[in-house]
Write an enzyme that holds these catalytic residues in place. Structure first.
Site, short mmCIF file in Angstrom:
data_model
loop_
_atom_site.label_atom_id
_atom_site.label_comp_id
_atom_site.label_asym_id
_atom_site.label_seq_id
_atom_site.Cartn_x
_atom_site.Cartn_y
_atom_site.Cartn_z
N HIS A 12 0.82 -1.22 0.00
CA HIS A 12 0.00 0.00 0.00
C HIS A 12 0.85 1.27 0.00
O HIS A 12 0.40 2.33 0.44
CB HIS A 12 -0.92 0.09 1.24
N LEU B 292 -7.08 1.48 5.85
CA LEU B 292 -7.99 0.43 6.32
C LEU B 292 -9.03 0.13 5.26
O LEU B 292 -10.06 0.80 5.17
CB LEU B 292 -8.67 0.87 7.62
N GLY C 21 -7.90 -4.95 2.44
CA GLY C 21 -6.53 -5.14 2.95
C GLY C 21 -6.23 -3.95 3.83
O GLY C 21 -6.71 -2.85 3.53
N ARG D 100 -7.93 -11.71 5.69
CA ARG D 100 -6.57 -12.13 6.08
C ARG D 100 -6.39 -12.05 7.59
O ARG D 100 -6.89 -11.13 8.23
CB ARG D 100 -5.52 -11.23 5.41
N ASP E 92 -17.02 -7.79 5.22
CA ASP E 92 -17.38 -6.38 5.06
C ASP E 92 -17.86 -5.77 6.38
O ASP E 92 -18.79 -6.26 7.00
CB ASP E 92 -18.48 -6.28 4.00
N GLY F 51 -11.44 3.28 6.60
CA GLY F 51 -10.91 4.52 7.16
C GLY F 51 -11.67 5.75 6.70
O GLY F 51 -11.86 6.70 7.45
P1 AMP Z 1 -11.29 -0.91 0.00
O1 AMP Z 1 -10.54 -2.20 -0.01
O2 AMP Z 1 -10.46 0.28 0.32
O3 AMP Z 1 -12.15 -0.73 -1.23
O4 AMP Z 1 -12.32 -1.03 1.22
C1 AMP Z 1 -13.35 -1.97 1.20
C2 AMP Z 1 -13.95 -2.09 2.58
O5 AMP Z 1 -14.41 -0.83 3.06
C3 AMP Z 1 -15.21 -2.95 2.56
O6 AMP Z 1 -14.90 -4.28 2.68
C4 AMP Z 1 -15.95 -2.43 3.78
O7 AMP Z 1 -15.56 -3.20 4.88
C5 AMP Z 1 -15.46 -1.03 3.97
N1 AMP Z 1 -16.50 -0.03 3.77
C6 AMP Z 1 -16.88 0.57 2.62
N2 AMP Z 1 -17.90 1.44 2.85
C7 AMP Z 1 -18.17 1.39 4.17
C8 AMP Z 1 -19.09 2.04 5.04
N3 AMP Z 1 -19.96 2.93 4.58
N4 AMP Z 1 -19.07 1.71 6.34
C9 AMP Z 1 -18.20 0.81 6.81
N5 AMP Z 1 -17.30 0.17 6.06
C10 AMP Z 1 -17.27 0.44 4.76
#
Ligand code: AMP
Length: 393
Positions: free
Chosen positions: A179, A208, A211, A240, A283, A330
């Site tokens: 990252h 966050l 990954g 993971r 998720d 995050g």
């Molecule tokens: P990324 O890998 O950066 O695309 O992040 C994906 C993860 O972000 C998903 O698996 C979710 O767990 C989290 N996520 C996305 N939108 C939300 C939200 N509104 N509230 C909480 N978690 C979220």
């Protein structure tokens, strides 16, 4: 006109953004999902909120890129291929060799191939995409932007594992992190928000997403990061495990009747983390909406692991000026941000609930008197890739 395409190729997906440079204007973006499977999904966003969507079988990355270029001309996003003067490729493993982004020539491409041992799912797909672009756009400059480069500034005291030294010397067995492009982007953005030169700041960046990794950025340089030889190490993630005691592996393999270590590693990569703990989902949103105690416990463990890394990086840097949250969780999950920071009042770090009640917007979310600033900064790896291409043109 000079356009640059930033490409993020995974083993079965290809995300991209097309920029008008140097003004960094996004003129189109898209994703090809399920490459190599039936019913692949091809999506382009362009113009004033226009969208193109098609479901068809896309067997490989070469087909995906051919189709992408054809559609870009068909939809008048570009008049001809010659307009795309630069292509930036996210490459997961750059090993010790690539300390920064690199123009791709034959030697660089061979090194990317050779580094497949460090990222078997990613580097081969990325090298394949580079070759296709070289073939289809022969006059376009190709630049590789490595996930690991930003972390090559780590001192050996932080990147060495406590194993026989010859394993590092002979086999480059060490921490590489990941990252990097995201940690670099948000730390630079943080310095801008705080109005101070990055050289004077100690920042902890928390990427966050599905990954997740935490990085200690001292004076603009990564000095420690939570991911390791591969992105399996560090905090609890979507699927993971993050850090575990390696002695668990033979023990569990015996209990589960596994004979191939790859099967055990697959479990740690794909069936562990939030998914494994909750038995529900990887998720955050699903866990937050669940009243199963396992879901709540998984959330607590996630927050706890992130908090512990932040605490340890305060020690690594002997202080911290700002903590940054970015990526899916995050950027969007106010509850999780609060829960992570909540345990940190001991060093004068406090979230402002009202400011924290926001999604995906760059802003300070700590209280006025919080000694350590807490920042929400949406990551933008693609613009970083486009900037690196521009710098090497
Ligand atoms: P990324 O890998 O950066 O695309 O992040 C994906 C993860 O972000 C998903 O698996 C979710 O767990 C989290 N996520 C996305 N939108 C939300 C939200 N509104 N509230 C909480 N978690 C979220």
């Amino acid at each position: 006109m000079s356009k640059t395409i930033a490409i993020n190729a995974g083993s079965s997906s290809l995300k991209w953004q097309l920029f008008e440079m140097p003004q960094e204007e996004v003129i189109a973006s898209g994703i090809v999902e399920r490459i190599g499977l039936n019913d692949s999904i091809f999506t382009i966003k362009y113009g004033e909120g226009q969208k193109y969507n098609e479901v068809l079988d896309i067997n490989d990355h070469e087909f995906a890129i051919n189709m992408l270029l054809a559609k870009m001309t068909e939809l008048n996003i570009i008049a001809s291929f010659e307009e795309i003067t630069g292509a930036g490729h996210r490459v997961v493993a750059g090993g010790e060799h690539f300390k920064e982004s690199a123009l791709i020539d034959d030697a660089a491409l061979k090194l990317i191939d050779d580094l497949a041992e460090f990222a078997p799912l990613h580097n081969p797909a990325e090298a394949a995409v580079i070759r296709v672009i070289q073939k289809l756009l022969p006059n376009t400059i190709n630049v590789a932007v490595f996930d690991t480069s930003f972390h090559t500034t780590m001192p050996e005291v932080n990147y060495l594992y406590s194993i026989p030294m010859e394993y590092y010397e002979k086999y480059q067995a060490r921490k590489y992190g990941a990252h990097g492009t995201s940690h670099r982007y948000v730390s630079e953005q943080a310095a801008e928000m705080l109005g101070k030169p990055i050289e004077e700041l100690k920042i902890i960046t928390c990427h966050l997403g599905n990954g997740a990794s935490i990085t200690a950025v001292d004076g603009g340089k990564s000095v420690d990061t939570s991911m390791g030889f591969t992105p399996l190490a560090g905090v609890t993630m979507g699927t993971r495990s993050g850090d575990i005691d390696p002695s668990l592996l033979p023990y569990l393999m015996g209990k589960l009747g596994l004979t191939d270590i790859k099967d055990m590693i697959d479990i740690l990569n794909q069936k562990s983390g939030l998914t494994g703990l909750s038995g529900i989902s990887s998720d955050m949103r699903d866990l937050e909406h669940s009243d199963k105690p396992e879901a709540q416990l998984a959330l607590q463990i996630f927050a706890d692991r992130v908090r512990k890394y932040i605490g340890s990086y305060v020690t690594v840097m002997n202080g911290v000026d700002a903590i940054v949250f970015t990526a899916g969780i995050g950027e969007n999950d106010a509850n999780m941000r609060k829960s992570i920071i909540n345990g940190m009042t001991w060093f004068g770090c406090e979230i402002d609930d009202e400011k924290n009640n926001v999604r995906g917007e760059q802003r300070v979310i700590s209280t006025e008197d919080s000694k350590v600033k807490v920042l929400l900064i949406p990551t933008d790896e693609e613009v970083m890739i486009a900037r690196d291409v521009e710098a090497l043109k």
